[in-house]
Design an enzyme around this catalytic site. Sequence first.
Site, short mmCIF file in Angstrom:
data_model
loop_
_atom_site.label_atom_id
_atom_site.label_comp_id
_atom_site.label_asym_id
_atom_site.label_seq_id
_atom_site.Cartn_x
_atom_site.Cartn_y
_atom_site.Cartn_z
N GLY A 80 -45.33 -11.91 -35.34
CA GLY A 80 -44.95 -13.10 -34.59
C GLY A 80 -43.47 -13.36 -34.73
N ASN A 81 -43.04 -14.55 -34.33
CA ASN A 81 -41.63 -14.92 -34.49
C ASN A 81 -41.51 -16.43 -34.64
OD1 ASN A 81 -41.05 -16.20 -31.77
ND2 ASN A 81 -41.77 -14.18 -31.11
#
Length: 226
Positions: free
Chosen positions: A33-34
């Site tokens: 993810g980020n």
Amino acid sequence: EVGSDARTDLAGRRVLMTVGPTREAIDPVRFIGNRSSGKMGYALAEALRARGARVTLIAGPTSASAPVGINRVDVESALEMEAAVMARAADCDLFVATAAVADYRPVCAADSKLKKSADEMTLRLVRNPDILARVAALPTPPFTVGFAAETEDPEGYARGKLAAKRLSLIAANRVGAGPGGFESDENALLCLWPDGGRRELPLMSKPALAKALADLIAERYAKRDA
Ligand code: CTP
Ligand code: CA
């Protein structure tokens, strides 16, 4: 001069937006993810809706709740976001890509939870499609707005992305250390458009910045064929 909330220069315009991060599955319980919070995207969606636009969000997972009067389609991965966007892209007037789309995904997600064994492991990743570039390359593309999150040389990299993806407008921001960016409540944007057009929107709250950017989008959209 009326207040910007009372303007209706985007009345009835269909705006398709991507917002939030994507999650790329490694196995049933893990993902890549980020740090995107989706705050800027949601604030911009509200600012465009306030100008009369009909906004549809293709949204990656965030804690933000769906704004009133805005249609939201929830997705997780970049491939799901791409499918949801391409199914609707021919029927919009503007496409605004605020999502922090993962550039790579695991080659294949494991069906069951990975177990640890060796001291080192390697994940094989493959490039995700560029959703914004695909929309901009349609035979009759909508007015396209991109973002460029950069840790250095925002103007240079953003000018490059504007040209490479053939965008109508791009908004660059610095991410990483200092004010502005992903987990912050404030941001600043450097907006660029073809033929050298340029406007700086200084550091302010994300809702205020979203309004200023909506003003610029409406202004550039009105001049789109000029
Ligand atoms: N974008 C997209 N699909 C992707 C990657 C990016 O739609 N697979 C969009 C983003 O929503 C943003 C713009 O493209 O509006 C630029 O994203 P950014 O990550 O800054 O640039 P990239 O083209 O991915 O290049 P890089 O990450 O290498 O700087
Ligand atoms: Ca990227």
